[in-house]
Motif scaffolding. Structure first.
Motif, PDB file in Angstrom:
ATOM      1  N   ILE A 246       1.711  -4.382  11.786  1.00  5.51           N
ATOM      2  CA  ILE A 246       1.320  -3.584  10.626  1.00  5.51           C
ATOM      3  C   ILE A 246       2.366  -3.760   9.524  1.00  5.51           C
ATOM      4  O   ILE A 246       3.567  -3.630   9.756  1.00  5.51           O
ATOM      5  CB  ILE A 246       1.181  -2.099  11.007  1.00  5.51           C
ATOM      6  N   SER A 247       1.891  -4.074   8.339  1.00  8.63           N
ATOM      7  CA  SER A 247       2.772  -4.290   7.193  1.00  8.63           C
ATOM      8  C   SER A 247       2.340  -3.412   6.031  1.00  8.63           C
ATOM      9  O   SER A 247       1.224  -2.908   5.985  1.00  8.63           O
ATOM     10  CB  SER A 247       2.749  -5.763   6.762  1.00  8.63           C
ATOM     11  N   VAL A 248       3.277  -3.240   5.100  1.00 10.64           N
ATOM     12  CA  VAL A 248       3.025  -2.468   3.874  1.00 10.64           C
ATOM     13  C   VAL A 248       3.110  -3.420   2.684  1.00 10.64           C
ATOM     14  O   VAL A 248       4.026  -4.244   2.607  1.00 10.64           O
ATOM     15  CB  VAL A 248       4.076  -1.349   3.703  1.00 10.64           C
ATOM     16  N   PHE A 249       2.162  -3.305   1.772  1.00 13.88           N
ATOM     17  CA  PHE A 249       2.202  -4.052   0.508  1.00 13.88           C
ATOM     18  C   PHE A 249       2.211  -3.037  -0.614  1.00 13.88           C
ATOM     19  O   PHE A 249       1.287  -2.229  -0.742  1.00 13.88           O
ATOM     20  CB  PHE A 249       0.977  -4.971   0.388  1.00 13.88           C
ATOM     21  N   PHE A 250       3.263  -3.050  -1.432  1.00 14.93           N
ATOM     22  CA  PHE A 250       3.452  -2.045  -2.475  1.00 14.93           C
ATOM     23  C   PHE A 250       3.697  -2.736  -3.803  1.00 14.93           C
ATOM     24  O   PHE A 250       4.646  -3.486  -3.959  1.00 14.93           O
ATOM     25  CB  PHE A 250       4.658  -1.172  -2.101  1.00 14.93           C
ATOM     26  N   ASP A 251       2.792  -2.517  -4.745  1.00 15.61           N
ATOM     27  CA  ASP A 251       2.976  -3.027  -6.101  1.00 15.61           C
ATOM     28  C   ASP A 251       3.197  -1.807  -6.979  1.00 15.61           C
ATOM     29  O   ASP A 251       2.290  -1.002  -7.185  1.00 15.61           O
ATOM     30  CB  ASP A 251       1.738  -3.799  -6.561  1.00 15.61           C
ATOM     31  N   ILE A 252       4.422  -1.664  -7.480  1.00 18.07           N
ATOM     32  CA  ILE A 252       4.779  -0.419  -8.144  1.00 18.07           C
ATOM     33  C   ILE A 252       5.188  -0.630  -9.580  1.00 18.07           C
ATOM     34  O   ILE A 252       5.934  -1.548  -9.908  1.00 18.07           O
ATOM     35  CB  ILE A 252       5.891   0.310  -7.349  1.00 18.07           C
TER      36      ILE A 252
END
Length: 527
Positions: A246-252
């Motif tokens: 499980i991974s997180v992708f965050f475009d902030i």
């Protein structure tokens, strides 16, 4: 040969004879099939008109250019001789501030050149809402915004010298940017019930968009009003949807877009993070350009800053003793501070004890902390101040970002530090110090090697699709598997957000390495 969105084929056609009186059109189609083009090929009328006398002049040795239109190949050009070596395509990240484009050799996949320019929509506001309201329910003004969007792309094409050579283009952008590109009113993106006018525009003839390209433009689809094609493109780039872990992708940025999952599931969500992350609302904030402070360190009571446009070894120092300033020449005078500099500054103020866990300045800690406009501020460079209100705004921003990640991970049954990979996309992730972001509680306290700068994942995903048509199936899969979480419907969102407004967090046990670093720094200060 690459399996891209375009192809060029050199054909040596058999001459017509009484025994072989096939039409020129059929002769070309049969030769393409014999060369391995299995899908249907459509030859539009403007190409049919060129067949005579071009075929005779070329002695029946020609190159045909094909562009994929979503259903079949469209013949977009026919040339004499073998021109297959000149086969180019364009990948574009249509950002609200900056447009970035790559010119690619579609035979080899080589990146020939990358350029960028400011989005010409900025003339109607640096924030997207200003642009939306400018052209709301006004066809003439909407056309102005559409033309500005196209002109921004064309400026990049001119810099790439690609106006007359590229066959196909892939564009990734948020839902509002794609609406403006297509000439559609974007008020629906922000107004309830958030039913946008188009979320999967797919392949469009470049000439219908006034883009000087021979073939088609593909626009990445959106999942929702706030989760646009730039994020779907990021999924294609990182391949998060293919992984076991499980991974997180965050475009902030002003908004935060988030995807968590693996090959079994994909949860996504989006929400307002705040303009503070891009230097907005901060009184001396600015974009990451020449003159912006982008790195900050505090040592022995001195504030050391790095200014964009200067050399690392020339970084300036700033101290204040008995009212005196000292600053080493850095080759570029500081004019303000950008997002990465702000995160560094707040992290350093916290570690030095100049602000407390709530982010409140302690004037007794340094003469650089003073009062101005009825509030405390810290002078981080000569004549440049970071105010208590700036700190408060930024902490609200970071707590919103932290809470979005926490809620999504909780929905996945994970703790903050249990994700295998934490991808941070966009310019923010590229420039921000991992350590500083963890120190203030914006990123989880996890193995630093597992926090990955995904760079411009939107542009990279556009490039991958341009060169690999089979990814269109993956895009459909991603959209099908994504489950959108409405943060507004999460009962304890505000409660979690308040807890995240402490530095690094109210539950400091979540940040063991930050607490250790804080102890070490305080020990050094006492020495």
């Amino acid at each position: 040969m690459m399996n891209g969105l375009s192809q060029k084929r050199y054909l040596e056609l058999p001459l017509p004879t009484e025994d072989d009186p096939r039409s020129d059109q059929q002769r070309i189609l049969d030769s393409l099939a014999a060369a391995g083009v299995e899908e249907r090929v459509h030859i539009p009328v403007h190409i049919l008109r060129e067949l005579y006398p071009l075929l005779d002049n070329a002695k029946w040795k020609i190159t045909v250019s094909l562009a994929w239109n979503g259903d079949n190949w469209e013949m977009v050009e026919i040339e004499e001789g073998d021109t297959t070596a000149q086969h180019y395509g364009l990948a574009v990240d249509l950002g609200s501030t900056t447009v970035v484009a790559k010119l690619l050799d579609c035979n080899s996949g080589e990146i020939l050149k990358e350029v960028s320019c400011f989005n010409k929509q900025i003339q109607w506001g640096t924030d997207i809402l200003s642009r939306i309201f400018y052209c709301k329910d006004n066809k003439e003004k909407l056309e102005e915004v559409r033309r500005a969007t196209v002109e921004s792309i064309c400026e990049c094409m001119d810099k790439l010298d690609a106006s007359h050579s590229a066959l196909s283009m892939v564009i990734a952008g948020n839902t509002t940017m794609i609406h403006f590109l297509l000439g559609m009113d974007a008020f629906c993106v922000f107004y309830t019930p958030h039913a946008v006018h188009a979320d999967c525009p797919g392949f469009q003839l470049a000439r219908d968009l006034d883009i000087p390209l021979k073939g088609y433009v593909y626009c990445y689809p959106a999942k929702s009003n706030y989760l646009g094609g730039d994020i779907i493109s990021g999924m294609i780039d990182t391949e998060l949807y293919k992984k076991n872990e499980i991974s997180v992708f965050f475009d902030i940025g002003t908004n935060g877009e988030l995807v968590i999952g693996n090959k079994e599931f994909l949860l996504c969500g989006a929400g307002a993070a705040g303009p503070a992350l891009e230097g907005g609302v901060v009184r001396t904030g600015m974009r990451a350009e020449a003159g912006a402070v982008d790195e900050v360190k505090i040592r022995d009571g001195n504030i050391y800053v790095h200014v964009i446009g200067s050399h690392k070894e020339d970084s300036g120092s700033h101290e204040k003793n008995s009212g005196n300033h000292e600053e080493n020449s850095s080759g570029e005078e500081p004019r303000g501070i950008c997002g990465s500099g702000i995160i560094d500054l707040i992290a350093e103020l916290f570690l030095e004890g100049w602000i407390d866990i709530r982010g409140k300045l302690s004037p007794e800690k340094s003469p650089l902390i003073q009062e101005s406009d009825n509030q405390l501020c810290v002078e981080y460079a000569p004549g440049l101040y970071f105010y208590q209100k700036d700190i408060d705004e930024f902490i609200r921003t970071k707590s919103a970002a932290h809470t979005m990640v926490e809620i999504m991970l909780r929905e996945s049954g994970l703790e903050l530090n249990q994700a295998d990979r934490f991808y941070v996309a966009g310019a923010f992730g590229k420039h921000v110090s991992k350590e500083s972001a963890i120190t203030i509680g914006m990123y989880p306290d996890m193995d630093r090697d597992h926090i990955i700068n995904a760079g411009n994942a939107s542009l990279e995903g556009a490039q991958k699709l341009l060169l690999n048509r089979s990814l269109l199936t993956d895009i459909d899969q991603i959209l099908e598997e994504m489950v959108y979480i409405q943060f507004a419907e999460v009962e304890d969102f505000l409660e979690l957000m308040v807890a995240a407004q402490a530095l690094p967090h109210t539950d400091y046990k979540r940040y063991p390495t930050v607490m250790e670093k804080l102890k070490e720094r305080q020990k050094d200060i006492k020495l």
